[in-house]
Design an enzyme around this catalytic site. Structure first.
Site, short mmCIF file in Angstrom:
data_model
loop_
_atom_site.label_atom_id
_atom_site.label_comp_id
_atom_site.label_asym_id
_atom_site.label_seq_id
_atom_site.Cartn_x
_atom_site.Cartn_y
_atom_site.Cartn_z
N GLY A 182 0.78 -1.23 0.00
CA GLY A 182 0.00 0.00 0.00
C GLY A 182 0.80 1.27 0.00
N THR A 183 2.14 1.18 -0.05
CA THR A 183 2.95 2.40 0.00
C THR A 183 3.03 3.10 -1.34
OG1 THR A 183 4.89 0.97 -0.28
CG2 THR A 183 4.35 1.68 1.96
N GLY A 184 2.62 2.46 -2.43
CA GLY A 184 2.59 3.14 -3.72
C GLY A 184 3.62 2.63 -4.71
N LYS A 185 4.07 1.38 -4.58
CA LYS A 185 5.08 0.85 -5.50
C LYS A 185 4.52 0.73 -6.92
CE LYS A 185 5.65 -2.83 -2.98
NZ LYS A 185 4.77 -2.48 -1.84
N THR A 186 3.35 0.14 -7.04
CA THR A 186 2.74 0.00 -8.37
C THR A 186 2.37 1.36 -8.94
OG1 THR A 186 1.85 -2.15 -7.70
CG2 THR A 186 0.92 -1.15 -9.66
N HIS A 228 -12.31 1.25 32.73
CA HIS A 228 -11.21 0.69 31.95
C HIS A 228 -10.57 1.76 31.05
CE1 HIS A 228 -9.17 -2.78 29.95
NE2 HIS A 228 -9.14 -1.92 28.95
N GLU A 229 -11.40 2.45 30.28
CA GLU A 229 -10.86 3.46 29.36
C GLU A 229 -10.32 4.67 30.11
OE1 GLU A 229 -10.38 2.49 26.49
OE2 GLU A 229 -11.69 0.73 26.55
#
EC number: 3.4.24.-
Length: 768
Positions: free
Chosen positions: A241-245, A461-462
């Protein structure tokens, strides 16, 4: 210069002519069905046979038919209505013209032969009706003959057809070629993509590397004069998903070279030797169309490291394909304008021979974008979207660390879908916030009914996570806290992570404290724990194990890496059983100590935790600023009142009214502050001093609880009585003192409750 331009134009026209011929041949082979000619021949034979055998039936099929009884048929014959009767199969048929239309009357025979029916024979003799006997349906002898020879004719035709295809298969491939498996399924992009380098954001370093490749293809003389050699291969590395294609598409759009695109999985087929043949065919086409670029997506499908040992035979086909690829890349001449561009997110599995200099000379790592890169990516993907004025892409970029280009594009798409769900074409900031939560935590379940006990547990908890996040040095600040179920989580606390190149020891321990904050708050506030801390404990254990085993931050074991080898063929352990035991003990010690520190921090700041819980139960979702206001000493009730005033002002729809309301609130608060200061300077009452001391003790100003003695409270009470005697003649002072007494009593009660809670709390058994 003019002659050179003419030669270039002539060369380019010749390349276009070859490409056009190749494309036409490929289209002809693709459009022509393998069995089209043979099937047409069979169809003609069947149509002729059908017409020959059943032409009479076809003629009578469209006529009007009337079936009558045998008696009526004889009666019509005796009356002379029929001039001709045909005997066919088991029927007697006669055609009559009625009202200008041909009507076919028929009836079934009562005997096998019409000569055995005296009534019909008598009627025919009286009226001199013509009697015909027709051939039975089905074609008779000719159909029998055809049924015997037609299969033979079909088999001979099929053999002739396949023989012709075999001859054609040795000359070229294509969809209609049964021997075309060895031809590559490469997709040559004749029309340049619309993607340019300007459309790729957040990966400036990778773009600069690829710009040089494009520049070499456009101006090769500039590099050859300097003695430079073009990189034979460029390997794009990075997480999915980093944009290689996308970068490869930008190279195709920017360069004037021919661009061939293929996936690594398309080389290997079910037949042996197909992969190597397709590699050869691919590079032949690229050389014919040079200058050209070959883009192989997911090259790890064929470039995986070759195995060794007895069981390596199962990968022979893939290894043959890899060997052929290595040979083709190493066989380039220095003046060949062919560049191989490949992409993968699994560099660790690639064969070392593929990565050496001379094949893939240049490796371009496409990292996840930083803050500025995420802002640029959001701007690129929001070009075709309408954004409201309240949208701040910088704020969205800050809360999405680790998001890659594909994630950010999906984020804006989800926000657009949410806007369309509201029947609006404008994306608001609330849509983007909801999209971030949806992608990160899953779909929200606002309509889900939660029991009050579970809601209170979620709030504790939160709130524990939020308090520990703000009070632990090295932890990231809070962005949002909610107890609205989303995905598999009942609620969540979203931090605002900072961009970090490295992580320190203090930050890792702070992360463990924050993860333990939820369980510790449950244990102190509810005197019970739940399964909601399952993932927190799992993550804390993982961080502690990395702290000891991976990065060597343990003081006992020292800076040693105890991780197992990444080599899938290595089975030798790198640590002894005694070392494994020491590692486990050290991990347990770290987790126990940090859990104890978390319990102490929450006990010392219990009033702040209670205020956050109260605010969460009433609002369900609070911001990090509201948490920090509570830690600074503000009450949950004051925050709720301010929120209600602001919401009422917004509903009036006037910005001026909103501004006036906020100014009036600020002025009233300033006036109260001034009055309090004047009152303090004039009266200097010991009662107010006591109130300030109690507020400091209870932690309302953000300090840590200090041990208090009973004598201190007795002394303050005596001073308070003395102050009342000195100011008994002043009504206003008496009233203020009375209010101070009430406040002191409440603070005293809260302090006593807090001390009682601390004294009654018991450590867990594993910590005793």
């Amino acid at each position: 210069m003019a002659d050179r331009d003419k030669n270039d134009i002539r060369k380019r026209l010749e390349e276009l002519r070859k490409d056009n011929n190749r494309r036409n041949n490929r289209q002809d082979n693709g459009n022509r069905s393998p069995f089209s000619g043979f099937l047409f021949f069979i169809f003609v034979i069947l149509l002729f046979t059908f017409t020959l055998l059943f032409h009479r039936d076809i003629q009578t099929y469209f006529q009007e038919k009337r079936e009558i009884s045998y008696t009526e048929f004889v009666s019509k014959t005796q009356k002379g209505d029929f001039s001709e009767i045909n005997e066919k199969d088991d029927k007697l048929i006669s055609q009559v013209k009625e009202n200008g239309k041909d009507v076919l009357y028929y009836t079934k025979k009562i005997t096998d032969r019409v000569g055995d029916e005296p009534n019909i024979i008598s009627a025919i003799g009286q009226k001199k009706v013509k009697l015909n006997s027709l051939q039975p349906s089905g074609g008779g002898f000719f159909l029998l003959l055809l049924g015997q020879f037609l299969p033979m004719i079909i088999m001979i035709g099929l053999m002739v057809y396949l023989a012709k295809k075999m001859v054609g298969g040795s000359q070229g491939g294509g969809p209609g070629n049964i021997f075309g498996f060895g031809k590559s399924r490469v997709n040559k992009i004749d029309k340049k993509p619309d993607v340019k380098f300007d459309d790729v954001a957040g990966v400036d370093g990778a773009k600069e590397e690829l710009r040089e490749v494009v520049d070499f293809l456009k101006n090769p003389e500039k590099y050859t004069k300097a003695g430079a050699r073009v990189p034979k291969g460029v390997l794009l590395l990075g997480r999915p998903g980093t944009g290689k294609t996308l970068l490869a598409k930008a190279v195709a759009g920017e360069s004037g070279a021919s661009f061939f695109s293929i996936s690594g999985s398309e080389f290997v087929e079910m037949f042996v030797g197909v992969g190597a043949s397709r590699v050869r065919d691919l590079f032949e086409k690229a050389k014919e169309s040079s200058p050209s670029i070959i883009f192989i997506d997911e090259i790890d499908a064929i470039g995986r490291r070759r195995s060794v040992g007895k069981n390596s035979g199962s990968n022979d086909e893939r290894e043959q394909t890899l060997n052929q690829l290595l040979v083709e890349m190493d066989g380039f001449e220095t003046d060949t304008k062919v560049i191989v561009l490949a992409a993968t997110n699994r560099e660790d599995v690639l064969d070392p021979a593929l990565l050496r200099a001379g094949r893939f000379d240049r490796r371009v790592t496409v990292d996840a974008p930083d803050l500025q890169g995420r802002i640029a990516i959001l701007k690129v993907h929001s070009r075709n979207k309408k954004l409201a004025r309240d949208v701040k892409l910088e704020d969205i970029a800050k809360i999405t660390p680790g998001f890659v280009g594909a994630d950010l594009a999906n984020l804006l798409n989800e926000a657009a879908i949410l806007a369309a769900r509201r029947a609006s074409d404008t994306i608001k900031m609330a849509d983007l916030d909801e999209a971030v939560d949806k992608i990160g935590m899953g779909l929200g379940q606002k309509g889900k009914i939660i029991k009050p006990e579970e809601k209170k547990l979620l709030a504790y908890h939160e709130a524990g996570h939020a308090i520990m996040t703000e009070l632990t040095p090295g932890a990231d600040p809070v962005h949002k806290v909610t107890i609205i179920p989303r995905g598999d989580a009942g609620g969540f606390m979203m931090p605002l992570p900072e961009e970090k190149l490295v992580t320190t020891s203090r930050q890792m321990l702070a992360e463990i404290k924050v993860l333990f904050g939820g369980r510790a708050a449950e244990e102190i506030g509810l005197e019970d724990v739940s399964t909601g801390a399952y993932s927190d404990i799992k993550r804390a254990t993982k961080v502690a194990r990395a702290y000891v085993e991976s990065v060597g931050m343990s003081k006992k074991l020292g800076p040693i890496n105890f991780e197992n080898s990444d080599d899938e063929y290595s089975f030798t352990p790198n640590k002894s059983d005694e070392t494994v035991r020491e590692i486990d003990l050290e991990i347990r010690k770290i987790l126990t100590e940090e859990y104890f520190n978390t319990l102490n921090t929450l006990q010392d700041n219990w009033e702040k935790l209670e205020q956050v819980v109260e605010l969460l139960l009433k609002k369900e979702t609070i911001t990090g600023d509201e948490v920090r206001r509570i830690i600074a000493g503000e009450k949950a009730e004051d925050i709720l009142k301010g929120t209600e005033v602001k919401e009422e002002s917004i509903q009036k729809g006037s910005e001026g009214i909103v501004q006036t309301s906020e100014n009036s609130i600020e002025e009233s608060q300033e006036n109260k502050t001034v009055e309090a200061e004047v009152h303090d300077s004039n009266l200097k009452s010991d009662t107010e001093k006591l109130a300030e001391a109690v507020r400091e003790i209870t932690g309302e100003t953000g300090g840590v609880l200090e041990p208090t003695e009973k004598n201190d409270f007795d002394k303050d009470s005596d001073d308070n009585e003395k102050n009342d005697d000195d100011n008994e003649n002043s009504d206003d002072s008496s009233k203020n003192d009375s209010d101070s007494d009430d406040e002191n009593e409440n603070s005293d009660n809260k302090s006593e409750k807090n001390k009682k809670r601390k004294s009654n709390f018991k450590l867990p058994s594993f910590m005793e």
